[in-house]
Design a protein around this motif. Structure first.
Motif, PDB file in Angstrom:
ATOM      1  N   LEU A 170       0.616  -1.396  -0.106  1.00 50.69           N
ATOM      2  CA  LEU A 170       0.249  -0.291   0.255  1.00 50.69           C
ATOM      3  C   LEU A 170       1.085   1.452   0.160  1.00 50.69           C
ATOM      4  O   LEU A 170       1.451   1.492   0.890  1.00 50.69           O
ATOM      5  N   ASN A 171       1.377   1.867  -0.847  1.00 47.01           N
ATOM      6  CA  ASN A 171       1.622   2.843  -1.135  1.00 47.01           C
ATOM      7  C   ASN A 171       0.534   4.768  -0.326  1.00 47.01           C
ATOM      8  O   ASN A 171      -0.545   4.583  -1.007  1.00 47.01           O
ATOM      9  N   GLY A 172       1.283   5.630   0.211  1.00 40.70           N
ATOM     10  CA  GLY A 172       0.302   6.591   1.378  1.00 40.70           C
ATOM     11  C   GLY A 172      -0.205   6.147   2.014  1.00 40.70           C
ATOM     12  O   GLY A 172      -0.264   5.067   2.066  1.00 40.70           O
ATOM     13  N   PHE A 203       1.317  -7.651   4.172  1.00 42.94           N
ATOM     14  CA  PHE A 203       1.441  -6.252   3.846  1.00 42.94           C
ATOM     15  C   PHE A 203       2.806  -5.960   4.356  1.00 42.94           C
ATOM     16  O   PHE A 203       2.952  -5.462   5.454  1.00 42.94           O
ATOM     17  N   GLY A 204       2.968  -4.534   3.654  1.00 41.13           N
ATOM     18  CA  GLY A 204       3.660  -4.149   3.663  1.00 41.13           C
ATOM     19  C   GLY A 204       3.215  -2.484   2.530  1.00 41.13           C
ATOM     20  O   GLY A 204       2.620  -2.385   2.060  1.00 41.13           O
ATOM     21  N   GLY A 205       4.815  -1.607   3.020  1.00 41.53           N
ATOM     22  CA  GLY A 205       4.480  -0.786   1.756  1.00 41.53           C
ATOM     23  C   GLY A 205       4.517   0.731   2.858  1.00 41.53           C
ATOM     24  O   GLY A 205       4.834   0.496   4.405  1.00 41.53           O
ATOM     25  N   THR A 206       4.518   2.112   2.628  1.00 41.21           N
ATOM     26  CA  THR A 206       4.235   3.070   3.165  1.00 41.21           C
ATOM     27  C   THR A 206       2.995   3.338   4.439  1.00 41.21           C
ATOM     28  O   THR A 206       2.694   3.705   5.173  1.00 41.21           O
ATOM     29  N   GLY A 207       2.360   2.695   3.349  1.00 42.95           N
ATOM     30  CA  GLY A 207       0.554   3.028   4.257  1.00 42.95           C
ATOM     31  C   GLY A 207       0.333   1.647   4.885  1.00 42.95           C
ATOM     32  O   GLY A 207      -0.309   2.552   5.727  1.00 42.95           O
ATOM     33  N   ILE A 208       0.658   0.764   5.227  1.00 45.87           N
ATOM     34  CA  ILE A 208       0.918  -0.517   5.964  1.00 45.87           C
ATOM     35  C   ILE A 208       1.526   0.624   7.112  1.00 45.87           C
ATOM     36  O   ILE A 208       1.532   0.292   9.092  1.00 45.87           O
ATOM     37  N   ASP A 209       3.020   0.857   7.208  1.00 51.19           N
ATOM     38  CA  ASP A 209       4.283   1.606   8.102  1.00 51.19           C
ATOM     39  C   ASP A 209       2.775   2.586   9.081  1.00 51.19           C
ATOM     40  O   ASP A 209       2.746   2.960   9.989  1.00 51.19           O
ATOM     41  N   VAL A 233       2.672  -9.109   8.758  1.00 52.06           N
ATOM     42  CA  VAL A 233       3.306  -7.734   8.574  1.00 52.06           C
ATOM     43  C   VAL A 233       4.107  -7.900   9.803  1.00 52.06           C
ATOM     44  O   VAL A 233       4.191  -8.025  10.920  1.00 52.06           O
ATOM     45  N   GLU A 234       4.929  -7.499   8.805  1.00 50.29           N
ATOM     46  CA  GLU A 234       6.525  -7.355   9.688  1.00 50.29           C
ATOM     47  C   GLU A 234       6.284  -6.322  10.529  1.00 50.29           C
ATOM     48  O   GLU A 234       5.899  -5.058  10.641  1.00 50.29           O
ATOM     49  N   PRO A 235       6.044  -6.211  11.832  1.00 46.48           N
ATOM     50  CA  PRO A 235       6.656  -6.030  13.436  1.00 46.48           C
ATOM     51  C   PRO A 235       7.512  -4.327  13.153  1.00 46.48           C
ATOM     52  O   PRO A 235       8.526  -4.225  12.654  1.00 46.48           O
ATOM     53  N   ASP A 236       7.194  -3.877  13.394  1.00 46.81           N
ATOM     54  CA  ASP A 236       8.456  -2.628  13.993  1.00 46.81           C
ATOM     55  C   ASP A 236       7.683  -1.880  15.234  1.00 46.81           C
ATOM     56  O   ASP A 236       7.695  -2.654  16.070  1.00 46.81           O
ATOM     57  N   GLN A 237       7.587  -0.731  15.670  1.00 49.90           N
ATOM     58  CA  GLN A 237       8.126  -0.111  16.517  1.00 49.90           C
ATOM     59  C   GLN A 237       6.435   0.392  17.504  1.00 49.90           C
ATOM     60  O   GLN A 237       6.645   0.474  18.656  1.00 49.90           O
ATOM     61  N   LYS A 238       5.877  -0.016  16.363  1.00 54.29           N
ATOM     62  CA  LYS A 238       3.823   0.430  16.999  1.00 54.29           C
ATOM     63  C   LYS A 238       4.422  -0.890  17.552  1.00 54.29           C
ATOM     64  O   LYS A 238       3.181  -0.793  18.313  1.00 54.29           O
ATOM     65  N   VAL A 239       4.470  -2.359  17.074  1.00 55.39           N
ATOM     66  CA  VAL A 239       3.915  -3.021  17.703  1.00 55.39           C
ATOM     67  C   VAL A 239       5.267  -3.316  19.163  1.00 55.39           C
ATOM     68  O   VAL A 239       4.060  -3.899  20.252  1.00 55.39           O
ATOM     69  N   ALA A 240       5.925  -2.712  19.359  1.00 59.48           N
ATOM     70  CA  ALA A 240       6.426  -3.114  20.585  1.00 59.48           C
ATOM     71  C   ALA A 240       5.733  -2.550  21.124  1.00 59.48           C
ATOM     72  O   ALA A 240       5.451  -2.287  22.083  1.00 59.48           O
ATOM     73  N   TYR A 268      -1.268  -0.992  -4.583  1.00 61.99           N
ATOM     74  CA  TYR A 268      -2.204  -0.005  -4.257  1.00 61.99           C
ATOM     75  C   TYR A 268      -1.806   1.001  -3.815  1.00 61.99           C
ATOM     76  O   TYR A 268      -1.692   1.468  -3.343  1.00 61.99           O
ATOM     77  N   GLU A 269      -2.914   2.299  -4.499  1.00 64.50           N
ATOM     78  CA  GLU A 269      -2.286   3.855  -4.193  1.00 64.50           C
ATOM     79  C   GLU A 269      -3.571   3.784  -3.131  1.00 64.50           C
ATOM     80  O   GLU A 269      -4.489   4.157  -3.427  1.00 64.50           O
ATOM     81  N   ALA A 270      -3.158   4.774  -1.590  1.00 66.37           N
ATOM     82  CA  ALA A 270      -4.007   4.571  -1.085  1.00 66.37           C
ATOM     83  C   ALA A 270      -5.017   5.786  -1.075  1.00 66.37           C
ATOM     84  O   ALA A 270      -6.406   5.942  -1.056  1.00 66.37           O
ATOM     85  N   SER A 271      -4.142   6.804  -1.767  1.00 65.60           N
ATOM     86  CA  SER A 271      -5.028   8.065  -2.441  1.00 65.60           C
ATOM     87  C   SER A 271      -7.157   7.271  -3.346  1.00 65.60           C
ATOM     88  O   SER A 271      -7.494   8.525  -3.329  1.00 65.60           O
ATOM     89  N   GLU A 272      -6.412   6.100  -3.876  1.00 66.99           N
ATOM     90  CA  GLU A 272      -7.617   6.081  -4.692  1.00 66.99           C
ATOM     91  C   GLU A 272      -8.428   5.419  -4.741  1.00 66.99           C
ATOM     92  O   GLU A 272      -9.900   4.714  -5.060  1.00 66.99           O
ATOM     93  N   MET A 273      -8.092   4.734  -2.719  1.00 70.24           N
ATOM     94  CA  MET A 273      -9.069   3.926  -2.151  1.00 70.24           C
ATOM     95  C   MET A 273     -10.572   4.807  -1.268  1.00 70.24           C
ATOM     96  O   MET A 273     -10.952   5.537  -1.245  1.00 70.24           O
ATOM     97  N   GLU A 274     -11.726   3.912  -1.682  1.00 71.66           N
ATOM     98  CA  GLU A 274     -12.812   4.314  -1.426  1.00 71.66           C
ATOM     99  C   GLU A 274     -13.219   2.938  -1.023  1.00 71.66           C
ATOM    100  O   GLU A 274     -13.253   1.996  -0.639  1.00 71.66           O
ATOM    101  N   PRO A 275     -14.214   4.518   0.231  1.00 75.28           N
ATOM    102  CA  PRO A 275     -15.271   3.276   1.135  1.00 75.28           C
ATOM    103  C   PRO A 275     -16.048   2.127   0.254  1.00 75.28           C
ATOM    104  O   PRO A 275     -16.325   2.124  -1.074  1.00 75.28           O
ATOM    105  N   ILE A 276     -15.641   0.709   0.639  1.00 82.68           N
ATOM    106  CA  ILE A 276     -16.671  -0.674  -0.456  1.00 82.68           C
ATOM    107  C   ILE A 276     -17.128  -1.548   0.981  1.00 82.68           C
ATOM    108  O   ILE A 276     -16.907  -1.343   1.655  1.00 82.68           O
TER     109      ILE A 276
END
Length: 423
Positions: A170-172, A203-209, A233-240, A268-276
């Motif tokens: 997910l980008n953005g 899942f990864g990318g700046t949007g997942i971060d 999802v790869e764990p990061d400081q948020k998970v810790a 996927y481009e986050a800016s293009e996402m809509e409620p589904i």
């Protein structure tokens, strides 16, 4: 190796593994609940009759039990199953038993992270298909059947075939009116309910971060609806930080190699996402909310392991504040700890003022068991994860799956509504 391959290599004592390899892996944590637990007990009884020793578990400290599907008990069988669980945990010395009506309890896939019982890098198995949820913490988490769970309880290990991994990037950052539920419905709509069959969905990318841990939990939860072996999802400081806040210590963040390979990659481009929403009768039957059928709804349900985390309740409260619902609307926090936090922060007051019914943590309506099942021809919009015929009640009822924002907006209008279109 990617993160799942690294976790399973460690668990099986191998230096490396590849998709298709069959390994025996040591298990770190096991969960059963009030449906799978009695099923496991039956397997134990059968093994005992065959002369197999079932007097002792491999490690009772690594086992925990949740009462969630049929609580509060709606009839005699579910009440008796709770007693069976009580006897089982007492006989085997299982101390982590989250009992309905006795302090903290809730939906099993919520307790796993809310109580910090699963850590990054763990191999975690549960007697329920949505065990995948907890992969959002960076664990290999998957559901197993009664016989396999019984084997794990006695031996502490189980076999796996190393799955191929599909990577979803997910980008953005998602817009404010779009939630993780919308993204996973979009993905399932794209790949189908068998698109992840015995595969890892990573899942990864700046949007997942940018996502919160709770949003990532929503993504991994519904990898089950794509047929995946697990989501991660790869764990990061948020998970810790999330786990530390809940009392965990010695948290090790495991990551895949930078040159890890994947069988497929979707972007996927986050800016293009809509409620589904997902229309009846499949999570892959998706449509943008603004293009959804203009049907008269009978009920809005905001609950389940998918849609009743604290973040989900906050989202619903933002929509419901100062408004009144036009249809039956139920909010069931996924754990007592979430319920208490919602109470302390005024969310329950918002729900009650809007005319919403607030109920106890339970899987009841989600699995069509009790506590709000649908009648013939009734139509519900729901934050749950499945909408096949009869899932939430009568086989001739209909369920539309949505995010908490859409479910709350639809409760206000009585029709499927994009939160941006509220007056």
């Amino acid at each position: 190796m990617n993160i799942v391959e690294k976790i399973l290599a460690r668990a099986s004592g191998k230096s490396s593994v590849s998709p298709g390899d069959v390994i025996f892996a040591n298990v770190d944590k096991v969960m059963v609940h009030d449906v799978s637990g009695p099923g496991v007990i039956k397997v134990f009884d059968k093994l005992k009759k065959q002369g197999i020793n079932v007097d002792k578990l491999w490690d009772s400290s690594k086992v925990w039990v949740a009462e969630d599907h049929f609580v509060p008990s709606a009839e005699k069988i579910s009440a008796e199953n709770i007693v069976k669980l009580e006897n089982f945990t007492r006989n085997y010395g299982i101390e982590k038993h989250f009992k309905y009506g006795m302090g903290q309890y809730g939906i099993c896939h919520t307790l796993s992270h809310e109580e910090a019982m699963v850590m990054p890098g763990d191999v975690y198995v549960g007697g329920d298909s949505h065990t995948n949820t907890t992969g959002a913490l960076g664990a290999f988490a998957c559901g197993l059947g009664h016989t396999d769970i019984a084997y794990v309880l006695l031996n502490g290990r189980i076999w796996f075939k190393i799955p191929e991994t599909i990577y979803f990037k997910l980008n953005g950052k998602l817009p404010d009116h779009v939630m993780a539920k919308d993204l996973i419905l979009k993905i399932i709509g794209d790949i189908g309910t068998d698109g992840g069959a015995y595969k890892t969905m990573q899942f990864g990318g700046t949007g997942i971060d940018a996502m919160s841990v709770e949003s990532r939990l929503t993504l991994c939860n519904m990898t089950t609806e794509a047929g995946a072996k697990n989501g991660i999802v790869e764990p990061d400081q948020k998970v810790a930080d999330y786990l530390s806040y809940r009392g965990a210590s010695d948290i090790q963040l495991i990551h895949g190699d930078s040159n890890a390979s994947y069988s497929e990659t979707f972007q996927y481009e986050a800016s293009e996402m809509e409620p589904i929403v997902a229309k009846p009768f499949s999570p892959e039957n998706t449509v943008v909310v603004r293009e959804a059928p203009s049907v008269e709804l009978d009920k809005s349900y905001i609950g389940s392991c998918t849609g009743a985390k604290y973040e989900d309740l906050e989202a619903a409260a933002r929509i419901l504040k100062g408004r009144k619902v036009r249809i039956r609307t139920e909010v069931l926090p996924a754990a007592v700890s979430i319920y208490r936090r919602a109470m302390e922060n005024g969310l329950l007051q918002i729900f009650l003022d809007a005319g919403v019914t607030v109920g106890p943590p339970t899987c009841g309506a989600c699995c069509g068991a009790h506590m709000g099942v649908l009648a013939k021809d009734e139509i519900c919009i729901s934050t749950t994860n499945r909408n096949f015929p009869g899932r939430m009640g009568h086989v001739e009822s209909k369920t539309y799956l949505s995010s908490p924002l859409v479910a709350a907006a639809s409760a206000i209008t009585g029709k499927i509504t994009d939160p941006r279109d509220l007056n």
